[in-house]
Scaffold this active site. Sequence first.
Site, mmCIF file in Angstrom:
data_model
loop_
_atom_site.group_PDB
_atom_site.id
_atom_site.type_symbol
_atom_site.label_atom_id
_atom_site.label_comp_id
_atom_site.label_asym_id
_atom_site.label_seq_id
_atom_site.Cartn_x
_atom_site.Cartn_y
_atom_site.Cartn_z
ATOM 1 N N ASP A 1 0.877 -1.414 0.155
ATOM 2 C CA ASP A 1 0.181 -0.039 0.159
ATOM 3 C C ASP A 1 0.925 1.475 0.583
ATOM 4 O O ASP A 1 1.990 1.046 -0.803
ATOM 5 C CB ASP A 1 -0.579 0.135 1.820
ATOM 6 C CG ASP A 1 -2.258 0.773 1.380
ATOM 7 O OD1 ASP A 1 -2.522 1.917 0.837
ATOM 8 O OD2 ASP A 1 -3.132 -0.592 0.826
ATOM 9 N N HIS B 1 -3.518 5.531 3.699
ATOM 10 C CA HIS B 1 -3.860 4.995 3.039
ATOM 11 C C HIS B 1 -3.957 3.738 3.677
ATOM 12 O O HIS B 1 -4.217 2.443 3.624
ATOM 13 C CB HIS B 1 -4.331 4.514 1.723
ATOM 14 C CG HIS B 1 -5.047 3.826 0.639
ATOM 15 N ND1 HIS B 1 -5.225 3.078 0.404
ATOM 16 C CD2 HIS B 1 -6.238 3.869 0.269
ATOM 17 C CE1 HIS B 1 -5.761 1.935 -0.551
ATOM 18 N NE2 HIS B 1 -6.525 2.947 -0.505
ATOM 19 N N SER C 1 -10.875 -0.679 -0.448
ATOM 20 C CA SER C 1 -9.704 -0.665 -0.657
ATOM 21 C C SER C 1 -9.859 -1.089 1.514
ATOM 22 O O SER C 1 -9.601 -1.704 1.763
ATOM 23 C CB SER C 1 -9.466 0.975 -0.258
ATOM 24 O OG SER C 1 -8.717 0.946 -1.731
#
Length: 792
Positions: free
Chosen positions: A153, A226, A563
């Site tokens: 990620d 994220h 996600s």
Amino acid sequence: MERKLLLQFAYPPFIFFLLLLLTPSISAVEHLQTYIVRVDADAKPSIFPTHVHWYETAVLAATASSDGSAAWTPGGPLIHTYSSLFHGFSARLSTSAAASLASSPGVLAVLPELIRHPDTTRSPEFLGLLSSDRTGLLAESDFGSELVIAVVDTGITPGHRSFSDRGLGPAPTRWRGECVFGPGFPASSCNRKLIGARYFSGGYEATSGRMNESAELRSPRDTDGHGTHTASIAAGRYVFPASTLGYARGVAAGMAPKARLAAYKVCWAAGCFDSDILAAFDAAVADGVDVVSLSVGGVVVPYYLDAIAVGAFAAAEAGIFVSASAGNGGPGGLTVTNVAPWVATVGAGSMDRDFPADVKLGNGRVLPGVSVYGGPALTAGRLYPVVYAGAAQGAGDGYSSSLCLEGSLNLDAVKDKIVLCDRGVNSRAAKGEVVRKAGAVGMILANGVFDGEGLVADCHVLPATAVGAVVGDEIRRYIAAATPKSPATATILFRGTRLGVRPAPVVASFSARGPNPQSPEILKPDIIAPGLNIIAAWPDNVGPASIPSDQRRTEFNILSGTSMACPHVSGLAALLKAAHPDWSPAAIKSALMTTAYVKDNRGTTMLDESTGNSSDVFDFGSGHVNPQRAMDPGLVYDLTPTDYVNFLCNLNYTQQNIKAITRRAADCRGARKAGHAGNLNYPSFSAVFVEDGTKQRMSTHFIRTVRNVGNGAAVYRAMVRAPEGSTVTVEPAELAFRRAGQKLSFLVRVKAATAEKLAPGSSMVRSGALTWSDGRHSATSPIVVTVQAPLS
């Protein structure tokens, strides 16, 4: 925009030029591009002491033989070398140099590289994972303490409470990874929880130029948020108190709270580049991870051209479970990504919690919306003038202003008012910043027709709420009907956190949908998991709105997307692997799929958030994940690498295509004789028929094998709910297992009849299910029948 290609070593040169036809046109002036080169490990000439020497010589020779242009990048001609997934390297070359290299002895294949992009206090409880349960999945797996989850990620935030190593023992003895330090990530960043961290930027910088180190960090440190968010969903520790701007107060926890984490940073300002993703996969396999969690998506291409599919195959072959986000392209069909059958493809659903922020109009109407705005509220009891941005344009045109794009609003028209903006183009939070800078007091963000009624709660920088398409239309009509004597007014009522919402779960509007655009014989997505308004860890240097102007800081943030759904499944897979060390990745996925449910908390089929109607198998796959049942599924549909090879054979892939994925040649004669692509031993059934105008009845068959993973002898009986208009028979209808571990096979015949003539190019989809039950366990697989009419 430059195009990056993935090059792999003994594809004939014409394959290379054929692939170039599939990419955007390339001008006559040669541009340097990144290629990933796969080599036949056994083909290394003996004159080279190592593979790396061979690679460097091959790159320089190809460059010199074509145009003499420099192929050097910082550190040498190679960007990455690969040895765990496959043997090969990535390098930056002109197209003619790449063509020269493609004809070199030992070249396997050429694959276009793609640039990809990144696509909780309530979810453990919603999923039935209670820390106090002494007999459930958490207890059986010791909260996943001996498992390692790789999160590929944007990096991770060390020192966050979610990544505390309190009470954890040493890392598993098989762990071979490392902790790479750098700016914002000192050598002390790793601990017994975060046991590994690396970053891969070579592919990114080869195309985009050297990174701006004042905005990005050359280290595993997360400057986006994220990666920190997804890592804590998968394996965050128990943290109390946790909330986002006062919302969702409670105990934050990941799915596998004691599992170890290894962060592989591959996503940067310009996206996530395949060469870097493959380097992360290569490292993760070598490091000894158990699960790879990949919340990154892109376009769908044949598996031999898909870097994620190639990397995931090698990982699965090494016994590593790979889960990936389905993508956020919903609610339209054919939008699902990461569709390789050896990957768990995860869509997103809601939980029984929301954050209502209603719009009250001057006519007394109160309309539903959602928000997690945590700043000063609008004055209680006061109504503010409300305008539609599309009718109050300034420097921009009506279209730009309707979307509240930068510089598009008329400051005089919106000052001290609530502004209604249309969703699309720029980010939802960015619209709020545009409106705030224009002097407005609040914002209503309205969905368009495509988004339907799907709502995402955001941490806006001013009082704001999101409303569905129907409500948006009502507010626009109300504004349009206003007169000087009866002006349009409104306010926003923030109601905090609401639990016990019904119906739940629903399929999130943004969640990508099937059918599988690459191989419709494999139903995708596989499952859905919580992905709407999920609270999880957040960096201390990034505002919750994820825009530069947001100077607020919060330890946890609420985000939505597939996600967020993907790491839920990653963490659950770690728990299942810990509870059942002998289960393969395919067995774990089977357990998750066959025990999933399709009914919401009202007892009816889950709804599609975008329409409010019932969802179907192309929306949720096998259903919503149910971890407690997955711990004891009774039966599993297992798969080996050989099964996947046979599947690729039945897709009519060439030997070169197959070797590009599997690293070895395949004998397809037996596979093609024995069946079709749908005969992969998958926990779902997808039959696709083409109505040719003469045959009104079509049929096919599926062969499946199940393994008894129960406690001993058991008799399972088949229960069939046939798709409407189809006949489904199962032979035998009873499976008598004498012992645990025994495998038995069965045949499913599907006959479809078209009751009406379909219009050219149209299709008809019907679904049903097959359930094997012994009275204690139930293993359910969806059956989907698609009848397509030719275009002419």
